[in-house]
Design an enzyme around this catalytic site. Structure first.
Site, PDB file in Angstrom:
ATOM      1  N   HIS A 114      -8.132  -6.228   4.979  1.00 16.28           N
ATOM      2  CA  HIS A 114      -8.742  -5.051   4.363  1.00 16.28           C
ATOM      3  C   HIS A 114     -10.263  -5.189   4.182  1.00 16.28           C
ATOM      4  O   HIS A 114     -10.816  -4.846   3.134  1.00 16.28           O
ATOM      5  CB  HIS A 114      -8.054  -4.734   3.030  1.00 16.28           C
ATOM      6  CG  HIS A 114      -6.612  -4.345   3.176  1.00 16.28           C
ATOM      7  ND1 HIS A 114      -6.103  -3.704   4.287  1.00 16.28           N
ATOM      8  CD2 HIS A 114      -5.538  -4.518   2.339  1.00 16.28           C
ATOM      9  CE1 HIS A 114      -4.811  -3.494   4.141  1.00 16.28           C
ATOM     10  NE2 HIS A 114      -4.435  -3.989   2.981  1.00 16.28           N
ATOM     11  N   HIS A 183      -4.595   3.341   0.867  1.00 14.73           N
ATOM     12  CA  HIS A 183      -3.550   2.387   0.488  1.00 14.73           C
ATOM     13  C   HIS A 183      -2.755   2.866  -0.731  1.00 14.73           C
ATOM     14  O   HIS A 183      -2.405   2.077  -1.614  1.00 14.73           O
ATOM     15  CB  HIS A 183      -4.202   1.026   0.217  1.00 14.73           C
ATOM     16  CG  HIS A 183      -3.319  -0.150   0.463  1.00 14.73           C
ATOM     17  ND1 HIS A 183      -2.184  -0.397  -0.289  1.00 14.73           N
ATOM     18  CD2 HIS A 183      -3.382  -1.135   1.374  1.00 14.73           C
ATOM     19  CE1 HIS A 183      -1.623  -1.503   0.164  1.00 14.73           C
ATOM     20  NE2 HIS A 183      -2.323  -1.963   1.170  1.00 14.73           N
ATOM     21  N   GLU A 320       0.198   3.518   5.560  1.00 11.12           N
ATOM     22  CA  GLU A 320      -1.225   3.380   5.878  1.00 11.12           C
ATOM     23  C   GLU A 320      -1.421   3.764   7.344  1.00 11.12           C
ATOM     24  O   GLU A 320      -1.113   2.974   8.234  1.00 11.12           O
ATOM     25  CB  GLU A 320      -1.663   1.941   5.634  1.00 11.12           C
ATOM     26  CG  GLU A 320      -1.420   1.460   4.221  1.00 11.12           C
ATOM     27  CD  GLU A 320      -1.324  -0.067   4.149  1.00 11.12           C
ATOM     28  OE1 GLU A 320      -2.311  -0.738   4.462  1.00 11.12           O
ATOM     29  OE2 GLU A 320      -0.253  -0.572   3.794  1.00 11.12           O
TER      30      GLU A 320
END
Ligand code: GLA
Length: 356
Positions: A114, A183, A320
């Site tokens: 991420h 997310h 996602e």
């Protein structure tokens, strides 16, 4: 019961709090019909979505925290965050672009996750109201977390009827890579109603990207047919989650990228989730080639959400929408490269309905 509590087609701003350096953090509340959405400039998080069940009763169907302070605790499970520059994993945090090798600091075992240890979810984005919602902008400097190029990213949240649109753009002044997603963790029972293993999911994908023991794709696009990852027909999330299937054992449940059947670049179906108890139905469409269906396997009760509820394993699931994990190291995957003069555009929609 709150049939009329929510106003039509409005956006309201309020200041929520301040970060340690004194930056004011606004919250925007978007309402249309029966749906109310709250987003904050801090990490451009999606904080809350109130949606009716089949009797009209509202519940918050995404996990979130009451206080800004909880969002500021790091590391955290990215609840509702916008993740960037690169959502999901880059193997060993390393990739090569135009002959040059770049190193992202590792924050997930041997990999970068991420966007690295300080991703886009940790900044207060600039906010501007737009028709039907709000647009957040974040400028990430050249070399931020090891990535090349100054990147200007926007995330626009708008609510039209019962559909929440999330539109992403990014530009750069040097060749770089980008993979932005949201997310949010959903629970169609309501955010304080335990786990969602009894909800049914359908994913419009014939293939997925199998992973190694550190959740990095092997490069194969494997058929879902004959595996517990086959959601071409609606299946209960919990029905096969403990199956003796190596991919599920590695991830402790579902945490994989499905290769969507629709055409990347045009809006196509990613997934439909229904809750037989409340009748709530979530439909996710995207222009992205993939979706990470993550069944909240790493939630372990260490974060407490609204209503004082500890978020335990499987308290929420994520969808996602994305380019595939570790694409910079897989030339055969759809490219995540972004060059100067180009604009990355991506759209995902979440529609909240009911089944009678
Ligand atoms: C993504 C990853 C998961 C996990 C979560 C954050 O969904 O694929 O493995 O890291 O983010 O907890």
């Amino acid at each position: 019961m709150a049939f009329s509590a929510i106003a039509q087609g409005e956006t309201k701003m309020s200041i929520w709090g301040h970060t340690a350096d004194g930056t004011a953090v606004p919250i925007y509340t978007l309402t249309d019909g029966q749906i109310e959405v709250r987003v904050t400039a801090y990490g451009a998080h999606l904080m809350s979505v109130k949606a009716p069940d089949r009797t009209g009763k509202l519940a918050d169907v995404v996990l979130g925290y009451d206080t800004l302070d909880t969002y500021l605790i790091k590391p955290n499970p990215y609840i509702g965050a916008i993740v960037g520059r690169y959502g999901n994993r880059i193997a060993h945090g390393k990739f090569t672009l135009d002959g040059k090798t770049y190193q992202i600091p590792l924050n997930n075992g041997p990999n970068a996750l991420h966007g690295g240890p300080k991703g886009f979810d940790e900044y207060v984005w600039q906010a501007k109201e737009v028709p039907g919602g709000v647009e957040f902008t974040h400028v990430s400097p050249d070399g931020d977390m090891g990535f090349p190029g100054t990147m200007s990213a926007t995330v626009r949240y708008t609510l039209k009827g019962s559909t929440l649109h999330i539109e992403y753009t990014a530009t750069t002044d040097k060749a770089t890579v980008v993979n932005l997603t949201n997310h949010a963790y959903f629970n169609l029972h309501g955010d304080d109603q335990g786990n969602n293993l009894d909800q049914k999911i359908e994913i419009d994908a014939d293939r997925y990207t199998p992973v190694d023991a550190t959740l990095i794709p092997t490069g194969e696009l494997a058929p879902v047919a004959g595996t517990p990852l086959d959601f071409r027909k609606p299946e209960v999330i919990g029905a096969r989650i403990d199956a003796n299937f190596a991919q599920l054992k590695i991830a402790g449940g579902y945490d994989h990228n499905w290769v969507l059947n629709g055409k990347p670049g045009t809006l196509h179906l990613a997934a439909i989730v229904t809750d037989p108890v409340s009748g709530r139905k979530l439909t996710v469409e995207t222009t992205e080639p993939g979706v990470q269906f993550y069944s909240g396997n790493f939630l372990n009760g260490s974060f407490t959400g609204r209503h004082g509820v500890k978020y335990e394993k499987h308290a929420g699931f994520c969808l996602e929408t994305q380019h595939f994990p570790d694409s910079p190291n897989h030339p055969d995957f759809p490219s995540t490269e972004l060059k100067p003069g180009e604009t990355m555009h991506s759209t995902t929609t979440f529609t909240f309905g009911v089944e009678k």
